[in-house]
Write an enzyme that holds these catalytic residues in place. Structure first.
Site, PDB file in Angstrom:
ATOM      1  N   ALA A  33       0.848  -1.202   0.000  1.00 36.98           N
ATOM      2  CA  ALA A  33       0.000   0.000   0.000  1.00 36.98           C
ATOM      3  C   ALA A  33       0.880   1.246   0.000  1.00 36.98           C
ATOM      4  O   ALA A  33       2.090   1.154  -0.192  1.00 36.98           O
ATOM      5  CB  ALA A  33      -0.916  -0.014   1.214  1.00 36.98           C
ATOM      6  N   ASN A  34       0.290   2.411   0.156  1.00 38.97           N
ATOM      7  CA  ASN A  34       1.048   3.665   0.268  1.00 38.97           C
ATOM      8  C   ASN A  34       0.299   4.632   1.172  1.00 38.97           C
ATOM      9  O   ASN A  34      -0.770   4.307   1.684  1.00 38.97           O
ATOM     10  CB  ASN A  34       1.307   4.255  -1.128  1.00 38.97           C
ATOM     11  CG  ASN A  34       0.015   4.589  -1.848  1.00 38.97           C
ATOM     12  OD1 ASN A  34      -0.753   5.454  -1.418  1.00 38.97           O
ATOM     13  ND2 ASN A  34      -0.251   3.874  -2.938  1.00 38.97           N
ATOM     14  N   ARG A  35       0.858   5.830   1.364  1.00 39.60           N
ATOM     15  CA  ARG A  35       0.348   6.760   2.382  1.00 39.60           C
ATOM     16  C   ARG A  35      -0.849   7.592   1.944  1.00 39.60           C
ATOM     17  O   ARG A  35      -1.280   8.477   2.677  1.00 39.60           O
ATOM     18  CB  ARG A  35       1.452   7.729   2.794  1.00 39.60           C
ATOM     19  CG  ARG A  35       2.612   7.074   3.493  1.00 39.60           C
ATOM     20  CD  ARG A  35       3.629   8.134   3.936  1.00 39.60           C
ATOM     21  NE  ARG A  35       4.842   7.529   4.431  1.00 39.60           N
ATOM     22  CZ  ARG A  35       4.958   7.005   5.659  1.00 39.60           C
ATOM     23  NH1 ARG A  35       3.950   7.073   6.492  1.00 39.60           N
ATOM     24  NH2 ARG A  35       6.104   6.449   6.030  1.00 39.60           N
TER      25      ARG A  35
END
Ligand code: CTP
Ligand code: CA
Length: 226
Positions: A33-35
């Site tokens: 995932a990412n922020r």
């Protein structure tokens, strides 16, 4: 809450907006995932709706509420996001704000990967489809296509390259290395890169970036006058 007589320059126009991260499963309990929080994409979807647009918001997993006046379709992976966007076409405009995971694992584990004598697993990654480029060069391309560019280096050069490569009319370039953290934060500093050049916008709340983009879209498309 909207004033009932607020101007509706985008009445009768349809939009697709992508927002949030994607999650790419590794096995039943883990993912890549990412922020991204979805704040900027959701704000753009809402601002388009407030201007009278009919909006389908294709959102990855986020914790923020669905915007009002918008049809929200929730997806998890990049491939699901592409499919949902294709199903939402035709549209007059598409705004690609999602921080799509660039890679997924080649083979998703059917069961939880266990620790063991073999040591850590080696994940083989494959590239995800580029949703913006697929639509930007596709047969059902909306008349107006806008993307973002998240960069830590050579912001404008990279954004200009993405404008061409992805078949977009404009790219909002944002420097994600700026102090405070754009990704997940409440404010954004963007530069609008298009064929006509670069506009530097001041640092603003993401809702204000959204409204300014909608003003640009109205100017570009022409008010529908409804
Ligand atoms: N994008 C997309 N699908 C992908 C990757 C990116 O639709 N698989 C869109 C994003 O929503 C954004 C634009 O493309 O509008 C640019 O995303 P960015 O991550 O900055 O560019 P990439 O082409 O993925 O290149 P890189 O991450 O290597 O800089
Ligand atoms: Ca990327």
């Amino acid at each position: 809450v909207l004033a009932p007589n607020a101007p509706k320059p985008l009445a009768g126009r349809c939009f697709v907006v992508t927002s949030g991260p994607t999650h790419e499963p590794i096995d039943p309990v883990r993912y890549i995932a990412n922020r991204s929080s979805g704040q900027q994409g959701h704000a753009i979807a809402q601002a388009l709706a407030e201007a009278g647009g009919e909006v389908v918001l294709v959102s990855g997993p986020v914790v923020i509420p669905d915007p009002q006046g918008v049809r929200t379709v929730k997806v998890e992976t990049a491939r699901q996001m592409l499919k949902a966007v294709e199903e939402a076409l035709p549209a007059d405009g598409a705004i690609f704000v999602a921080a799509v995971a660039d890679w997924r694992v080649a083979t998703e584990g059917a069961s939880k990967t266990k620790k063991g004598a073999d040591g850590p697993p080696r994940l083989e990654l494959v590239e995800n489809p580029d949703i913006l480029a697929t639509i930007g060069h596709g047969e059902k391309r909306p008349k107006l296509v806008v993307g973002f560019a998240a960069e830590t280096n050579d912001l404008l050069a990279n954004a200009q390259a993405k404008l061409m490569r992805k078949g977009a009319d404009a790219i909002l370039a944002n420097d994600v290395s700026l102090e405070g953290g754009v990704m997940g934060g409440p404010r954004n500093t963007v530069h609008l890169v298009s064929e006509s050049g670069v506009e530097d916008w001041p640092t603003m709340a993401k809702a204000d970036v959204a409204r300014r983009l909608v003003d640009w879209i109205v100017a570009r498309m022409g008010a529908s006058g409804a």
